[in-house]
Scaffold this active site. Structure first.
Site, short mmCIF file in Angstrom:
data_model
loop_
_atom_site.label_atom_id
_atom_site.label_comp_id
_atom_site.label_asym_id
_atom_site.label_seq_id
_atom_site.Cartn_x
_atom_site.Cartn_y
_atom_site.Cartn_z
N ASP A 45 0.83 -1.20 0.00
CA ASP A 45 0.00 0.00 0.00
C ASP A 45 0.87 1.25 0.00
O ASP A 45 0.35 2.38 -0.08
CB ASP A 45 -0.99 0.01 1.16
N SER A 46 2.18 1.06 0.02
CA SER A 46 3.13 2.16 -0.22
C SER A 46 2.87 2.83 -1.56
O SER A 46 3.31 3.96 -1.78
CB SER A 46 4.57 1.64 -0.16
N ASP A 84 -0.64 -6.21 0.37
CA ASP A 84 -1.13 -5.58 1.59
C ASP A 84 -2.65 -5.47 1.60
O ASP A 84 -3.25 -5.07 0.60
CB ASP A 84 -0.58 -4.14 1.70
N LYS A 112 -0.85 -9.40 3.61
CA LYS A 112 -0.13 -8.85 4.75
C LYS A 112 -1.03 -7.93 5.55
O LYS A 112 -1.71 -7.07 4.99
CB LYS A 112 1.14 -8.10 4.31
N GLU A 114 -1.09 -5.32 9.01
CA GLU A 114 -0.30 -4.55 9.97
C GLU A 114 -0.99 -4.50 11.32
O GLU A 114 -2.21 -4.41 11.39
CB GLU A 114 -0.12 -3.11 9.47
N GLU A 181 9.47 -3.81 10.68
CA GLU A 181 9.88 -2.54 10.10
C GLU A 181 10.38 -1.58 11.18
O GLU A 181 9.70 -1.37 12.18
CB GLU A 181 8.72 -1.90 9.33
#
Length: 266
Positions: A45-46, A84, A112, A114, A181
């Site tokens: 999602d970057s 993501d 993924k 978070e 991270e």
């Protein structure tokens, strides 16, 4: 080469061989990354920041993630595709299952999420239903407003202790991979040793089982003009993107990246 699977990644960890992961958002770059030997393509999602120009990842939608996953799938040549789940796409069990299904149908091999220890329940639900999950701990960009910015996580002993406990709990819940991270190198090394699943680092030192960077960062491209401490510009000394990609994979595989200067202390 045979396709990269979760079994492949587990074997690499057990054999002490490093895993090279890189973000990817389109078919052309996917093909180039595969030709360079990248093991895992992360549709991150970057993209909300490096492609769309937002100041965070929060505006990214599931539909956009599915679109870019499908693009990457078309160019993929054997890498594992990790996508993501974007902000608030797994706030409930139903959302987690429906949105994961959407991404898997678009071409992801794994999703993924978070968070922290609270991820155990959605991870368990997804794993039981055949969806492999990577848990993302440490600096979690979707929580940037709670964290107070993009800061190293786990420097205080209480934080470090909680992160170690969360990692083990998420493995127990069914997580198939872990991403750390911006975590102190020593803490990342401890977590990597404590769990049996592969651990990928970004700003987490050299002792993790593999590394990931954002493609724009490793090519020396940045909207801000200033790269994070954990980034190395692999275009330096190279005449092509293909050369930079190969240099990145080689540096991850031989352990020369990241160097001590790319990590954080407690």
């Amino acid at each position: 080469m045979p396709d990269v699977t979760l079994t492949t990644l587990q074997s690499l960890k057990q054999g002490g061989d490093k895993i090279a992961m890189l973000t990817c958002y389109d078919a052309t770059f996917a093909r180039a990354a595969c030709q360079a030997g990248v093991d895992v393509l992360l549709v991150g999602d970057s993209l909300g920041m490096v492609l769309q120009g937002h100041d965070s990842t929060l505006p990214v939608s599931v539909e956009e993630m599915a679109y870019h996953t499908a693009c990457v799938k078309r160019g993929n040549q054997g890498a594992l595709i990790l996508t993501d789940l974007p902000f608030m796409a797994y706030a409930t069990a139903e959302q987690a299952m429906n949105n994961s299904a959407r991404l898997m149908q678009a071409g992801a091999h794994m999703v993924k999420l978070e968070g922290a220890g609270w991820l155990a329940e959605p991870i368990r639900l997804l794993a039981e239903r055949g969806v492999p999950v990577c848990a993302h701990l440490g600096l979690t960009p979707q929580a940037v407003n709670i964290l107070g910015g993009y800061k190293v996580q786990g420097r205080q002993e209480a934080q470090a202790r909680q992160m170690r406990a969360d990692a083990m709990a998420l493995e127990q819940a069914g997580a198939a991979m872990l991403l750390l991270e911006c975590v102190p190198s020593e803490l990342a090394a401890e977590i990597t040793q404590a769990v049996k699943i592969p651990v990928i680092g970004i700003g987490a030192g050299a002792a993790t089982d593999g590394q990931v960077l954002v493609q724009h960062d490793m090519l020396g491209l940045s909207l801000s003009g200033r790269a994070p401490k954990f980034v190395r510009n692999f275009m330096e000394g190279q005449s092509s993107i293909h050369g930079a990609l190969s240099a990145y994979v080689q540096a991850v595989k031989d352990g020369s990246f990241p160097a001590a200067e790319h990590g954080f202390s407690a």
